[in-house]
Design a protein around this motif. Structure first.
Motif: not given
Lengths: 168, 185
Positions: B6-23
């Motif tokens: 499983v490629d977790y790096s893509n998942f983490r990038r997506k999560k970070m992007k979302r948290s940045g958008q919320i900020k």
């Protein structure tokens, strides 16, 4: 867990800073508005000046030397200060107090339910940076806002000052 | 046994992007709220300021009217010349003046009255005529019918010759009241 805690703390600090900043700005505005309102105290002093000028010229019922040389209110303040008696036998200070009270009651409607709540009328003699009270007449509640003025009249080595404060 | 790659790096990038958008969204909300707050504060401030300006205009008009009335009392037709007194009105002179109709349009006023304030306990309500003078309360010099508006007043000394006790000049406390189109404009 620790990272989350730190983030939460940072957000709270930011929120508190914003609230403090907004509160300071709000206080500054309120301060400016209140300062502008306090200028209204002197608004009607002109009317009091006019009244005091007329008051000082009023011919009293007290003649010190002979009748009909009746003193006006301004002269009567000096007569009262010098402890003089009227030809009628009455004390100059008694006439001053009685007539000034009657004049004020007729000129301004003063009372609890009226616009004007009280007054303070006083005269004093000022010389060599000293001040001697001559008389003080007051009535009603004089703790709130007021309008007022002073008039000067030269004496032997100083000045007679008459001041009036009308409270509302 | 097959190991799932499983490629977790893509998942983490997506999560970070979302948290940045919320900020960014949070910051945008705070900025909008702040803008709204300042807009309200400015609105309240300018409402106060405008009401103060309106009050100042009214006060200035009143002061101007008072000054006009005061100037009137210092004019030759009213002034008391026996003593040096800028605030004194010659009541004897004004009584004669009130009988002359030619002065009705002289000052451009609709209403001009002199009221005795003190002493007036026994003369309350009496209008001055030659018959009851000086035991009277008011003297109407101009009284044109119609809407007079609010009369402006100023305190004056009403001085006259008193023939009692050998004769002397007596000054009492009075008020000049005036209204008209020219006053306070």
């Amino acid at each position: 867990m620790r990272i989350n805690n730190k983030k939460g703390q940072e957000e709270m600090v930011g929120f508190v800073l914003v609230v403090i900043l907004v509160a300071i700005i709000f206080l500054v505005f309120i301060g400016i508005i209140i300062r502008q309102d306090s200028g209204s105290i002197d608004k009607d002093s002109r009317e009091i000046v006019q009244f005091l000028e007329s008051f000082e010229k009023y011919t009293t019922s007290c003649a010190v030397g002979f009748e009909p040389d009746f003193s006006d209110m301004g002269e009567l303040v000096g007569d009262c200060y010098n402890g003089k008696l009227c030809v009628s036998g009455e004390n100059a200070c008694a006439v001053l107090e009685r007539e000034s009270k009657e004049i004020l009651e007729e000129s301004f409607s003063i009372g609890h339910e009226n616009y004007y709540k009280g007054y303070e009328l006083g005269s004093y003699y000022e010389f060599d940076e000293k001040r001697e009270d001559i008389f003080l007449s007051s009535t009603g509640n004089c703790t709130g806002s007021f309008i007022g003025a002073e008039t000067l009249r030269s004496g032997f080595d100083g000045v007679f000052i008459t001041s009036l404060k009308i409270c509302f | 046994m097959r190991i799932l790659d499983v490629d977790y790096s893509n998942f983490r990038r997506k999560k970070m992007k979302r948290s940045g958008q919320i900020k960014i969204q949070q910051m945008a909300f705070v900025l909008v709220a702040l803008m709204l707050f300042f807009a309200f504060v400015f609105l309240i401030y300018f409402t106060f300021k405008i009401s103060n300006v309106e009050d100042s205009v009214t006060t200035l008009k009143e002061e101007e009217a008072q000054e006009l009335v005061r100037k009137l009392s210092g004019s030759a037709e009213f002034s008391f010349s026996a003593e040096d007194c800028s605030n004194c009105v010659d009541f004897d002179k004004v009584l004669i003046l009130s009988e002359r109709r030619n002065y009705e349009d002289f000052w451009g006023l609709d209403y001009l009255e002199i009221q005795k304030i003190y002493p007036n306990s026994e003369i309350s309500g009496k209008e001055c005529t030659r018959q009851n003078y000086p035991d009277c309360e008011s003297l109407k010099i101009i009284d044109n019918s119609g809407d007079r508006g609010i009369a402006s007043g100023a305190f004056v000394s009403l001085c006259r010759w008193e023939s009692d006790k050998g004769g002397y000049f007596k000054c009492e406390i009075g008020r000049v009241l005036a209204s008209g189109e020219g006053i306070g404009k």
